[in-house]
Design an enzyme around this catalytic site. Structure first.
Site, PDB file in Angstrom:
ATOM      1  N   LEU A  10      -5.064  -2.660   9.319  1.00  0.00           N
ATOM      2  CA  LEU A  10      -3.748  -1.893   9.277  1.00  0.00           C
ATOM      3  C   LEU A  10      -3.687  -1.163   7.807  1.00  0.00           C
ATOM      4  O   LEU A  10      -3.673  -1.974   6.962  1.00  0.00           O
ATOM      5  CB  LEU A  10      -2.521  -2.514   9.226  1.00  0.00           C
ATOM      6  CG  LEU A  10      -2.605  -3.743  10.830  1.00  0.00           C
ATOM      7  CD1 LEU A  10      -1.231  -4.285  10.868  1.00  0.00           C
ATOM      8  CD2 LEU A  10      -2.621  -2.830  12.268  1.00  0.00           C
ATOM      9  N   ARG A  17       5.401  -0.914  -3.745  1.00  0.00           N
ATOM     10  CA  ARG A  17       5.188  -1.564  -4.974  1.00  0.00           C
ATOM     11  C   ARG A  17       3.910  -1.403  -5.867  1.00  0.00           C
ATOM     12  O   ARG A  17       4.052  -2.029  -7.103  1.00  0.00           O
ATOM     13  CB  ARG A  17       5.074  -3.215  -4.385  1.00  0.00           C
ATOM     14  CG  ARG A  17       6.369  -3.726  -4.140  1.00  0.00           C
ATOM     15  CD  ARG A  17       6.200  -5.002  -3.377  1.00  0.00           C
ATOM     16  NE  ARG A  17       5.647  -5.056  -2.128  1.00  0.00           N
ATOM     17  CZ  ARG A  17       5.004  -6.141  -1.368  1.00  0.00           C
ATOM     18  NH1 ARG A  17       5.287  -7.426  -2.154  1.00  0.00           N
ATOM     19  NH2 ARG A  17       4.694  -6.305  -0.278  1.00  0.00           N
ATOM     20  N   GLY A 105      -5.377  -3.829   5.630  1.00  0.00           N
ATOM     21  CA  GLY A 105      -6.204  -3.012   4.828  1.00  0.00           C
ATOM     22  C   GLY A 105      -6.176  -3.368   3.428  1.00  0.00           C
ATOM     23  O   GLY A 105      -6.863  -2.652   2.541  1.00  0.00           O
ATOM     24  N   SER A 411     -37.577  20.278 -33.934  1.00  0.00           N
ATOM     25  CA  SER A 411     -36.127  19.911 -34.049  1.00  0.00           C
ATOM     26  C   SER A 411     -35.391  21.213 -33.953  1.00  0.00           C
ATOM     27  O   SER A 411     -35.928  22.139 -34.274  1.00  0.00           O
ATOM     28  CB  SER A 411     -35.917  19.372 -35.435  1.00  0.00           C
ATOM     29  OG  SER A 411     -36.668  17.846 -35.266  1.00  0.00           O
TER      30      SER A 411
HETATM   31  C1  UD1 Z   1       2.620  -9.168   5.857  1.00  0.00           C
HETATM   32  C2  UD1 Z   1       3.044 -10.243   6.967  1.00  0.00           C
HETATM   33  C3  UD1 Z   1       3.241 -11.219   6.283  1.00  0.00           C
HETATM   34  C4  UD1 Z   1       1.942 -11.767   5.650  1.00  0.00           C
HETATM   35  C5  UD1 Z   1       1.439 -11.053   4.671  1.00  0.00           C
HETATM   36  C6  UD1 Z   1       0.040 -11.208   4.210  1.00  0.00           C
HETATM   37  C7  UD1 Z   1       4.312  -8.564   8.472  1.00  0.00           C
HETATM   38  C8  UD1 Z   1       5.857  -8.348   9.197  1.00  0.00           C
HETATM   39  N1  UD1 Z   1       4.314  -9.584   7.276  1.00  0.00           N
HETATM   40  O1  UD1 Z   1       3.694  -8.800   4.910  1.00  0.00           O
HETATM   41  O2  UD1 Z   1       3.704 -12.392   7.273  1.00  0.00           O
HETATM   42  O3  UD1 Z   1       2.193 -12.979   5.092  1.00  0.00           O
HETATM   43  O4  UD1 Z   1       1.243  -9.476   5.449  1.00  0.00           O
HETATM   44  O5  UD1 Z   1      -0.638 -10.283   3.508  1.00  0.00           O
HETATM   45  O6  UD1 Z   1       3.283  -8.375   9.313  1.00  0.00           O
HETATM   46  N2  UD1 Z   1       1.024  -1.511   7.474  1.00  0.00           N
HETATM   47  C9  UD1 Z   1       0.867  -0.250   8.611  1.00  0.00           C
HETATM   48  N3  UD1 Z   1       2.134   0.141   8.912  1.00  0.00           N
HETATM   49  C10 UD1 Z   1       3.490  -0.234   8.809  1.00  0.00           C
HETATM   50  C11 UD1 Z   1       3.645  -1.370   7.740  1.00  0.00           C
HETATM   51  C12 UD1 Z   1       2.489  -1.837   7.316  1.00  0.00           C
HETATM   52  O7  UD1 Z   1      -0.151   0.028   8.840  1.00  0.00           O
HETATM   53  O8  UD1 Z   1       4.293   0.493   9.188  1.00  0.00           O
HETATM   54  C13 UD1 Z   1       0.020  -1.982   6.901  1.00  0.00           C
HETATM   55  C14 UD1 Z   1      -0.022  -1.746   5.436  1.00  0.00           C
HETATM   56  O9  UD1 Z   1      -0.654  -0.509   5.066  1.00  0.00           O
HETATM   57  C15 UD1 Z   1      -0.857  -3.064   4.866  1.00  0.00           C
HETATM   58  C16 UD1 Z   1      -0.352  -4.058   5.901  1.00  0.00           C
HETATM   59  O10 UD1 Z   1       0.025  -3.224   7.184  1.00  0.00           O
HETATM   60  O11 UD1 Z   1      -1.978  -2.874   4.914  1.00  0.00           O
HETATM   61  C17 UD1 Z   1       0.482  -5.180   5.695  1.00  0.00           C
HETATM   62  O12 UD1 Z   1       1.892  -4.537   5.322  1.00  0.00           O
HETATM   63  P1  UD1 Z   1       2.506  -4.991   4.022  1.00  0.00           P
HETATM   64  O13 UD1 Z   1       3.624  -4.248   3.999  1.00  0.00           O
HETATM   65  O14 UD1 Z   1       1.699  -5.215   2.783  1.00  0.00           O
HETATM   66  O15 UD1 Z   1       2.981  -6.437   4.695  1.00  0.00           O
HETATM   67  P2  UD1 Z   1       3.447  -7.637   3.744  1.00  0.00           P
HETATM   68  O16 UD1 Z   1       4.849  -7.517   3.412  1.00  0.00           O
HETATM   69  O17 UD1 Z   1       2.363  -8.188   2.695  1.00  0.00           O
HETATM   70 CA    CA Z   2       0.522  -7.131   2.028  1.00  0.00          CA
END
Ligand code: UD1
Ligand code: CA
Length: 465
Positions: A10, A17, A105, A411
């Protein structure tokens, strides 16, 4: 039933942030982007059928970054949460009966060994869903794993949705899952965004599976450093520091001396041979190989794709994408810009820039030179201040300079390319060379020296009459 595993990464989120115009996963860690590191790790896993990367925010840039890897990309637009992200791959996974490994990812520290063990544990458990967990004293920002009194997983609650009791739970969701796809796929159309963030949470698939009475399993991560997700610039710096210190420790175990490991940064892909010493202030990014007994630094930047044989010295210099033969010395203060082939026993010295050039055995370019688009033979001596003028600023054309075996360049010579100085020829100091120099000849192209006797004396007399 299919024994192979499909992988879903993902990477569609913006990474707000990070406060950066770059998508989060395109930030670099020691020469490779975060997403490249994750893709590299999963591609090392055995028995995988397909790797799908979900992209969204600035998807073209991400696709470009990973275009040379054997992965499929699927677009998520708009980005409505991690559950919605997985749902975008429904078509690609339609009819697949087997395990899907889902990971984020933004977790570049996860190792291939951990993922392999995670997949094996999942398969052995016979569960429909396995989630990776970790225990943290300060679990802030992670989803919490909520278990019942018997210790069975019930659901995952995001910090933003958690009540105080749930927030106190120290077991967190690492964001890595194995799904038996045919069992878990039906959950995605049923996810709802009824939560604080109004997102479709992937974590809700866990609660869904429990309610359906499917077997679920938790896999506790041993080295909790590995799940660190990069969400902020501070996390990015922490990831660099973790990967670098692991790489340095590994090299020290193999007999490399680090004078000040805390002031040295080394990519995981850098190999340095036994008996070598790395002085403080060195940065090694990307993939590099050094032979034995090398002396590296202090203060050198090795920018990737550098291959050096035994006994090479690189002192206070910048080296990118170059090969260096045994016993050659680079620096202090040299710049090997790109595509440089240095043979053995060569000396590239103070304030010398070399670009797209080949320098053969036992040749010296010791001081204050620019060597670009040139080939230098064996035992050539390049005098201080020599310039290969390879660039025509009017036409934008670049031309080649050839300096053949045992030629000597005086040189401050300027060699206007295209031009060849043949074997054993000499170029006089201060010459501007525009025509080829035949073998064993001297080329001299400078104003003749004149002597005007007593000139100073006479001049002074005209001033102080
Ligand atoms: C997520 C988990 C959380 C976990 C944490 C671990 C969920 C709701 N929460 O939170 O329980 O403890 O990861 O690191 O899953 N992404 C997409 N599409 C979207 C949203 C996100 O592809 O619509 C991808 C982001 O690019 C990222 C990953 O999913 O690589 C995680 O998303 P992020 O927003 O970082 O989730 P966390 O808040 O960290
Ligand atoms: Ca994350």
């Amino acid at each position: 039933m299919n024994n192979s595993v499909k992988i879903l990464i993902l990477a569609a989120g913006k990474g707000t942030r990070m406060k950066s115009p770059l998508p989060k996963v395109l930030h670099k860690i020691l020469g490779k982007t975060i997403i490249e590191r994750v893709v590299n790790t999963v591609l090392k896993l055995g028995n995988t059928a397909e790797t799908i990367v979900i992209t969204g925010y600035k998807s073209e840039e991400i696709q470009k970054n990973i275009q040379n890897y054997p992965v499929t990309t699927v677009l998520q637009k708009p980005q409505l949460g991690t559950g919605h992200a997985v749902a975008q791959a429904m078509d690609n996974l339609a009819g697949f009966e087997g395990t899907v490994l889902v990971l984020c990812g933004d977790t570049p520290l996860l190792t291939e060994n951990t993922l392999q063990e995670f997949i094996e544990t999942h398969k052995k458990s016979g569960s429909s869903l396995t989630v990776m967990s970790a225990v943290f004293d300060e679990p802030a920002n992670y989803g919490r794993i909520i278990r019942d009194k018997l210790g069975n997983i019930r659901e995952i609650v995001e910090e933003k949705d958690a009540n105080p009791e749930q927030k106190a739970v120290k077991e967190v969701n690492a964001g890595v899952y194995c799904f038996e796809w045919q069992h878990i796929a039906p959950s995605f159309p049923e996810l709802s965004p009824g939560n604080t963030q109004k997102e479709y949470y992937l974590t809700d698939a866990v609660g869904w599976a429990v309610k359906k009475g499917l077997k679920t399993h938790g896999y506790a991560l041993k080295n909790t450093d590995e799940i660190m997700g990069v969400n902020t610039q501070k996390h990015l710096a922490d990831a660099v520091s973790t990967l670098s210190s692991t790489a340095i420790n590994r090299l020290m175990e193999r007999g490399v001396s680090f004078i000040s490991p805390e002031n040295t940064v080394v990519s995981p892909e850098t190999i340095i041979g036994q008996g070598s010493t790395v002085y403080p202030g060195c940065v090694f990014e990307g993939e590099n190989y050094f032979g034995e007994n090398c002396t590296l630094g202090p203060h050198s930047f090795i920018g990737g794709n550098v291959k050096a044989e035994d006994n090479v010295k690189i002192i206070q210099s910048r080296v990118l994408n170059s090969n260096i033969g045994a016993n050659s010395t680079i620096g202090p203060f040299s710049h090997l810009r790109e595509g440089v082939e240095i043979a053995s026993n060569v000396r590239i010295g103070n304030f010398v820039e070399v670009k797209k050039s080949r320098v053969s055995d036992c040749t010296n370019v010791s001081h204050l030179s620019y060597i670009g688009d040139a080939s230098l033979g064996r035992e050539v001596n390049i005098g201080a201040g020599t310039i290969t003028a390879n660039y025509n600023a009017l036409t934008g054309e670049k031309s080649l300079t050839a300096i053949k075996d045992r030629a000597k360049i005086g040189s401050n010579a300027v060699l206007i390319a295209p031009v060849t100085v043949n074997e054993e020829a000499s170029v006089a100091a201060g010459s501007v060379i525009t025509k080829d120099v035949p073998e064993s000849s001297l080329a001299i192209a400078r104003g003749k020296q004149q002597i005007i006797e007593k000139w100073v004396e006479k001049k002074l007399k005209t001033i102080y009459k």
